[in-house]
Design an enzyme around this catalytic site. Sequence first.
Site, PDB file in Angstrom:
ATOM      1  N   GLY A   8      27.397  36.969  23.172  1.00  0.00           N
ATOM      2  CA  GLY A   8      28.661  36.733  23.659  1.00  0.00           C
ATOM      3  C   GLY A   8      29.374  35.690  22.880  1.00  0.00           C
ATOM      4  O   GLY A   8      28.972  35.135  21.833  1.00  0.00           O
ATOM      5  N   THR A  10      29.790  32.678  23.607  1.00  0.00           N
ATOM      6  CA  THR A  10      29.007  31.303  23.844  1.00  0.00           C
ATOM      7  C   THR A  10      27.687  31.290  23.481  1.00  0.00           C
ATOM      8  O   THR A  10      27.033  30.361  22.538  1.00  0.00           O
ATOM      9  CB  THR A  10      29.206  30.872  25.285  1.00  0.00           C
ATOM     10  OG1 THR A  10      30.583  30.817  25.668  1.00  0.00           O
ATOM     11  CG2 THR A  10      28.438  29.355  25.291  1.00  0.00           C
ATOM     12  N   LYS A  13      22.063  36.203  23.865  1.00  0.00           N
ATOM     13  CA  LYS A  13      20.766  36.263  24.694  1.00  0.00           C
ATOM     14  C   LYS A  13      19.835  37.427  24.238  1.00  0.00           C
ATOM     15  O   LYS A  13      20.325  38.589  23.531  1.00  0.00           O
ATOM     16  CB  LYS A  13      21.283  36.702  26.133  1.00  0.00           C
ATOM     17  CG  LYS A  13      21.947  35.449  26.783  1.00  0.00           C
ATOM     18  CD  LYS A  13      22.372  35.895  28.187  1.00  0.00           C
ATOM     19  CE  LYS A  13      23.618  36.822  28.266  1.00  0.00           C
ATOM     20  NZ  LYS A  13      24.204  36.809  29.711  1.00  0.00           N
ATOM     21  N   TYR A  90      39.974  54.029  30.312  1.00  0.00           N
ATOM     22  CA  TYR A  90      40.848  53.606  29.254  1.00  0.00           C
ATOM     23  C   TYR A  90      41.208  54.899  28.369  1.00  0.00           C
ATOM     24  O   TYR A  90      40.297  55.432  27.971  1.00  0.00           O
ATOM     25  CB  TYR A  90      40.195  52.427  28.294  1.00  0.00           C
ATOM     26  CG  TYR A  90      40.161  51.144  28.878  1.00  0.00           C
ATOM     27  CD1 TYR A  90      40.203  50.754  30.294  1.00  0.00           C
ATOM     28  CD2 TYR A  90      40.169  49.983  28.094  1.00  0.00           C
ATOM     29  CE1 TYR A  90      40.273  49.684  30.793  1.00  0.00           C
ATOM     30  CE2 TYR A  90      40.207  48.921  28.090  1.00  0.00           C
ATOM     31  CZ  TYR A  90      40.279  48.437  29.738  1.00  0.00           C
ATOM     32  OH  TYR A  90      40.471  47.141  30.253  1.00  0.00           O
ATOM     33  N   GLY A  97      35.682  45.978  26.121  1.00  0.00           N
ATOM     34  CA  GLY A  97      34.625  45.043  25.591  1.00  0.00           C
ATOM     35  C   GLY A  97      33.293  45.912  25.790  1.00  0.00           C
ATOM     36  O   GLY A  97      33.037  46.283  26.908  1.00  0.00           O
ATOM     37  N   ASP A  99      30.401  44.757  26.383  1.00  0.00           N
ATOM     38  CA  ASP A  99      29.491  44.178  27.265  1.00  0.00           C
ATOM     39  C   ASP A  99      29.969  44.690  28.541  1.00  0.00           C
ATOM     40  O   ASP A  99      29.195  44.923  29.632  1.00  0.00           O
ATOM     41  CB  ASP A  99      29.560  42.592  27.199  1.00  0.00           C
ATOM     42  CG  ASP A  99      31.056  42.150  27.263  1.00  0.00           C
ATOM     43  OD1 ASP A  99      32.204  43.033  26.890  1.00  0.00           O
ATOM     44  OD2 ASP A  99      31.203  40.971  27.523  1.00  0.00           O
ATOM     45  N   ARG A 100      31.264  44.865  28.986  1.00  0.00           N
ATOM     46  CA  ARG A 100      31.627  45.598  30.263  1.00  0.00           C
ATOM     47  C   ARG A 100      31.181  47.137  30.466  1.00  0.00           C
ATOM     48  O   ARG A 100      30.536  47.422  31.475  1.00  0.00           O
ATOM     49  CB  ARG A 100      33.482  45.609  30.182  1.00  0.00           C
ATOM     50  CG  ARG A 100      33.931  44.236  30.647  1.00  0.00           C
ATOM     51  CD  ARG A 100      35.476  44.347  30.498  1.00  0.00           C
ATOM     52  NE  ARG A 100      35.949  45.328  31.665  1.00  0.00           N
ATOM     53  CZ  ARG A 100      37.187  45.858  31.695  1.00  0.00           C
ATOM     54  NH1 ARG A 100      37.887  45.537  30.618  1.00  0.00           N
ATOM     55  NH2 ARG A 100      37.445  46.498  32.637  1.00  0.00           N
TER      56      ARG A 100
END
Length: 239
Positions: A8, A10, A13, A90, A97, A99-100
Amino acid sequence: MILDIDVGNTLLKWRTVESGAVVDRGRHPTDRLTAEMPVDWPAQIDQVRISNVAGPAVAALLLAYCQARWECQPEFAVTRAEAAGVVNSYSDPSRMGVDRWLAMLAAYNDCRHACCVVDCGSAITVDYLEDDGRHRGGFIIPGLRLMSESLQRNTAEVLVDRTVEQFQVEPGQHTSAAVAHGINFAFKALQEKITNELGGSADACLYITGGDGVLFHQLSGVGQLHQDLVMEGLRWSLS
């Protein structure tokens, strides 16, 4: 041994998986990747699966590292029009993204019917899936940390890593409190809207993940907290 990585903006993981079971896990600041990689990664890795929303420079770092250390070509997940029973809403799937996308793949393949996926990370994303796996659409709003930083960069009193006990929504009586409680208010309003939509049932098909997911789950009292949801989606995307 499989190494799953969720990068991500930040945090990076990661977890290691063997014979379908998680062996180890950890996290590492994304902005430190140029200088170092997580020291806990094992010496022997057979497969690396990656979700990356931190940009091409980070992808290049991970690619070079995997090739140099394990002589392994990592697999990078991409958002698709359709995969594992989920149909993207979409018109250009690459605009969503990854991750979504992975969180939705994991959630839908866990329950196989209509569900809501909430990821409380740097941004808060909310996505809805129909019974047949079609993505109905979603919402994206700034996360707690982004809202705090945008409104009150220099005030130490703004709490981001909140617990329910620290979570206050009464009107603030000075600017710092007004900002902090206003952010809380917006977060709680979103949580209440989603919970009410799902009928407030403890069995609601709500999947929650992300750094502030624990707080969202505590406030809602419903749904399932899955901190590995994005990494769970890797096997559905790359299988």
